[in-house]
Design a protein around this motif. Structure first.
Motif, PDB file in Angstrom:
ATOM      1  N   ALA A 142      35.649 -36.527  69.733  1.00 63.55           N
ATOM      2  CA  ALA A 142      36.762 -35.580  69.857  1.00 63.55           C
ATOM      3  C   ALA A 142      38.036 -36.239  70.361  1.00 63.55           C
ATOM      4  O   ALA A 142      39.118 -36.038  69.791  1.00 63.55           O
ATOM      5  N   PHE A 143      37.911 -37.033  71.426  1.00 60.07           N
ATOM      6  CA  PHE A 143      39.115 -37.481  72.136  1.00 60.07           C
ATOM      7  C   PHE A 143      39.470 -38.950  71.921  1.00 60.07           C
ATOM      8  O   PHE A 143      40.558 -39.377  72.304  1.00 60.07           O
ATOM      9  N   MET A 144      38.553 -39.724  71.327  1.00 55.21           N
ATOM     10  CA  MET A 144      38.876 -41.104  71.021  1.00 55.21           C
ATOM     11  C   MET A 144      39.015 -41.339  69.521  1.00 55.21           C
ATOM     12  O   MET A 144      39.894 -42.088  69.086  1.00 55.21           O
TER      13      MET A 144
ATOM     14  N   ALA B 232      33.980 -22.765  68.537  1.00 57.08           N
ATOM     15  CA  ALA B 232      33.426 -24.110  68.335  1.00 57.08           C
ATOM     16  C   ALA B 232      32.557 -24.153  67.094  1.00 57.08           C
ATOM     17  O   ALA B 232      32.608 -25.107  66.306  1.00 57.08           O
ATOM     18  N   ALA B 233      31.732 -23.114  66.911  1.00 61.59           N
ATOM     19  CA  ALA B 233      30.872 -23.054  65.724  1.00 61.59           C
ATOM     20  C   ALA B 233      31.709 -22.996  64.452  1.00 61.59           C
ATOM     21  O   ALA B 233      31.394 -23.645  63.440  1.00 61.59           O
ATOM     22  N   LYS B 234      32.778 -22.232  64.489  1.00 61.99           N
ATOM     23  CA  LYS B 234      33.664 -22.147  63.331  1.00 61.99           C
ATOM     24  C   LYS B 234      34.328 -23.490  63.044  1.00 61.99           C
ATOM     25  O   LYS B 234      34.376 -23.941  61.899  1.00 61.99           O
ATOM     26  N   MET B 235      34.803 -24.162  64.105  1.00 63.77           N
ATOM     27  CA  MET B 235      35.496 -25.439  63.924  1.00 63.77           C
ATOM     28  C   MET B 235      34.565 -26.519  63.401  1.00 63.77           C
ATOM     29  O   MET B 235      35.018 -27.484  62.778  1.00 63.77           O
ATOM     30  N   SER B 236      33.252 -26.381  63.651  1.00 63.40           N
ATOM     31  CA  SER B 236      32.298 -27.384  63.161  1.00 63.40           C
ATOM     32  C   SER B 236      32.222 -27.406  61.635  1.00 63.40           C
ATOM     33  O   SER B 236      31.667 -28.344  61.058  1.00 63.40           O
ATOM     34  N   LEU B 237      32.777 -26.377  60.979  1.00 60.99           N
ATOM     35  CA  LEU B 237      32.762 -26.297  59.514  1.00 60.99           C
ATOM     36  C   LEU B 237      34.048 -26.855  58.904  1.00 60.99           C
ATOM     37  O   LEU B 237      34.245 -26.769  57.693  1.00 60.99           O
ATOM     38  N   TYR B 238      34.881 -27.454  59.762  1.00 61.71           N
ATOM     39  CA  TYR B 238      36.175 -27.959  59.294  1.00 61.71           C
ATOM     40  C   TYR B 238      36.307 -29.451  59.602  1.00 61.71           C
ATOM     41  O   TYR B 238      35.673 -29.974  60.521  1.00 61.71           O
ATOM     42  N   ARG B 239      37.172 -30.108  58.827  1.00 67.10           N
ATOM     43  CA  ARG B 239      37.614 -31.459  59.174  1.00 67.10           C
ATOM     44  C   ARG B 239      38.930 -31.300  59.915  1.00 67.10           C
ATOM     45  O   ARG B 239      39.906 -30.785  59.371  1.00 67.10           O
TER      46      ARG B 239
ATOM     47  N   LEU C 146      26.552 -35.386  74.802  1.00 68.69           N
ATOM     48  CA  LEU C 146      27.877 -34.977  75.262  1.00 68.69           C
ATOM     49  C   LEU C 146      28.854 -36.143  75.270  1.00 68.69           C
ATOM     50  O   LEU C 146      30.047 -35.953  75.025  1.00 68.69           O
ATOM     51  N   ASN C 147      28.370 -37.339  75.528  1.00 71.92           N
ATOM     52  CA  ASN C 147      29.249 -38.504  75.480  1.00 71.92           C
ATOM     53  C   ASN C 147      29.671 -38.818  74.050  1.00 71.92           C
ATOM     54  O   ASN C 147      30.820 -39.174  73.792  1.00 71.92           O
ATOM     55  N   THR C 148      28.719 -38.670  73.109  1.00 73.07           N
ATOM     56  CA  THR C 148      29.053 -38.857  71.700  1.00 73.07           C
ATOM     57  C   THR C 148      30.097 -37.835  71.262  1.00 73.07           C
ATOM     58  O   THR C 148      31.061 -38.168  70.557  1.00 73.07           O
TER      59      THR C 148
ATOM     60  N   ALA D 222      32.889 -33.425  66.293  1.00 70.76           N
ATOM     61  CA  ALA D 222      32.508 -33.240  67.692  1.00 70.76           C
ATOM     62  C   ALA D 222      32.005 -31.826  67.943  1.00 70.76           C
ATOM     63  O   ALA D 222      31.048 -31.615  68.704  1.00 70.76           O
ATOM     64  N   MET D 223      32.632 -30.844  67.288  1.00 66.43           N
ATOM     65  CA  MET D 223      32.181 -29.468  67.463  1.00 66.43           C
ATOM     66  C   MET D 223      30.810 -29.243  66.833  1.00 66.43           C
ATOM     67  O   MET D 223      30.023 -28.418  67.304  1.00 66.43           O
ATOM     68  N   ALA D 224      30.485 -29.999  65.797  1.00 67.99           N
ATOM     69  CA  ALA D 224      29.139 -29.928  65.218  1.00 67.99           C
ATOM     70  C   ALA D 224      28.111 -30.412  66.241  1.00 67.99           C
ATOM     71  O   ALA D 224      27.027 -29.833  66.384  1.00 67.99           O
ATOM     72  N   ILE D 225      28.469 -31.469  66.978  1.00 65.11           N
ATOM     73  CA  ILE D 225      27.575 -31.953  68.036  1.00 65.11           C
ATOM     74  C   ILE D 225      27.432 -30.902  69.125  1.00 65.11           C
ATOM     75  O   ILE D 225      26.335 -30.673  69.644  1.00 65.11           O
ATOM     76  N   SER D 226      28.528 -30.231  69.465  1.00 62.47           N
ATOM     77  CA  SER D 226      28.474 -29.207  70.512  1.00 62.47           C
ATOM     78  C   SER D 226      27.569 -28.049  70.106  1.00 62.47           C
ATOM     79  O   SER D 226      26.879 -27.468  70.948  1.00 62.47           O
ATOM     80  N   VAL D 227      27.548 -27.727  68.819  1.00 61.42           N
ATOM     81  CA  VAL D 227      26.661 -26.667  68.325  1.00 61.42           C
ATOM     82  C   VAL D 227      25.205 -27.086  68.500  1.00 61.42           C
ATOM     83  O   VAL D 227      24.351 -26.287  68.909  1.00 61.42           O
ATOM     84  N   VAL D 228      24.909 -28.343  68.211  1.00 59.35           N
ATOM     85  CA  VAL D 228      23.549 -28.856  68.381  1.00 59.35           C
ATOM     86  C   VAL D 228      23.149 -28.816  69.853  1.00 59.35           C
ATOM     87  O   VAL D 228      22.031 -28.404  70.199  1.00 59.35           O
ATOM     88  N   VAL D 229      24.056 -29.237  70.744  1.00 61.66           N
ATOM     89  CA  VAL D 229      23.779 -29.213  72.188  1.00 61.66           C
ATOM     90  C   VAL D 229      23.510 -27.783  72.653  1.00 61.66           C
ATOM     91  O   VAL D 229      22.558 -27.530  73.407  1.00 61.66           O
ATOM     92  N   PHE D 230      24.342 -26.853  72.193  1.00 64.53           N
ATOM     93  CA  PHE D 230      24.162 -25.451  72.567  1.00 64.53           C
ATOM     94  C   PHE D 230      22.808 -24.927  72.091  1.00 64.53           C
ATOM     95  O   PHE D 230      22.093 -24.248  72.841  1.00 64.53           O
TER      96      PHE D 230
END
Length: 269
Positions: free
Chosen positions: A231-233, A4-11, A224-226, A240-248
């Motif tokens: 991610a899915f809409m 997830a952290a790696k994917m946050s650096l990609y479009r 998490l809703n954002t 979205a993975m950048a947000i997940s890194v912040v949440v983590f």
């Protein structure tokens, strides 16, 4: 987590086999996004209200059901009643409370009508000033019984002799709670505080998704809703993975802070 952290650096759309490396652009966009800051504020609101209120209620019920002057069959009945919300699906609870908060048919507004307090009626899930409190109450209702059972388990391990001695010394029930009960179940309390943090993230995601969809005007949207929407809409998977890194990061920091702040010598029985 590393992926997830790696994917946050990609479009990436999440479906493409060849995402585009953009470095920290997702994080730059994130920290300039007003919706992110609103969802962060809502998340911290729940992280403040949910653990505190749930812990107080769970401790109160646990003490009453272990030390209160009530019959054994009553204790069993109340434990079942308080624990019942944890048996139900959280989606079912969310849908149930949508009807509780309904302006025209909901129990809450009907009760206000009944006691002559019509002026306090609200569109509870449709107003920015009340929606987060409505969600917080739903979360507390769902979780209090679960933590009550954990506290009951801890209290039942405390020797009854300690309470008898304290009573003979003239200690009131409230004083006994602070000098006997709370110190001797402190390790259980520490564990549950960490659970409260993860629970605030997870419960808020489900209840917001079911009850409000983040509305009105993002007033109930959480991190998490954002992330889910992006991610899915919006097919904006890297963002979205950048947000997940912040949440983590927030969850880890809070867990470490709780561990440090609540650290104390374990009292042996």
């Amino acid at each position: 987590m590393l992926s997830a952290a790696k994917m946050s650096l990609y479009r990436s759309t999440g479906l493409s086999s060849s995402p585009t490396f953009i470095g920290f652009d997702n994080f730059v966009t994130l920290f300039n996004d007003p919706i992110f800051w609103k969802s962060l504020k809502n998340t911290f609101f729940l992280l403040g209200v949910f653990p505190l209120v749930t812990m107080i209620l769970a401790l109160f019920f646990a003490v009453i059901l272990t030390q209160g002057k009530i019959f054994e069959w009553e204790k069993t009945l109340y434990r079942l009643v308080y624990f019942l919300p944890n048996v139900l699906s959280m989606v079912v609870i969310g849908m149930m409370f949508m009807y509780v908060y309904d302006f025209n048919l909901g129990i809450l507004n009907s009760f206000l009508d009944f006691i002559g307090m019509e002026a306090f009626k609200r569109t509870w899930l449709g107003e920015s000033g009340t929606v987060m409190w409505a969600l917080a109450f739903t979360m507390v209702w769902q979780a209090a019984g679960y933590y009550m059972v954990m506290y009951i388990s801890g209290i039942n391990r405390i020797p009854e002799d300690l309470y008898e001695a304290a009573t003979l010394d003239g200690a009131s029930p409230i004083k006994q709670f602070f000098i006997i009960t709370l110190p001797l179940i402190w390790e259980v309390v520490r564990v549950t505080i960490t659970f409260f943090i993860t629970g605030a993230f997870n419960l808020s995601f489900i209840f917001v998704k079911v009850m409000t969809k983040g509305g009105p005007d993002h007033a109930s949207e959480t991190l998490l809703n954002t992330m889910d929407i992006q991610a899915f809409m919006n097919a904006n998977y890297g963002y979205a993975m950048a947000i997940s890194v912040v949440v983590f990061a927030i969850a880890i920091v809070l867990a470490l802070l709780v561990k440090k702040i609540t650290e104390r010598d374990v009292i042996e029985l």
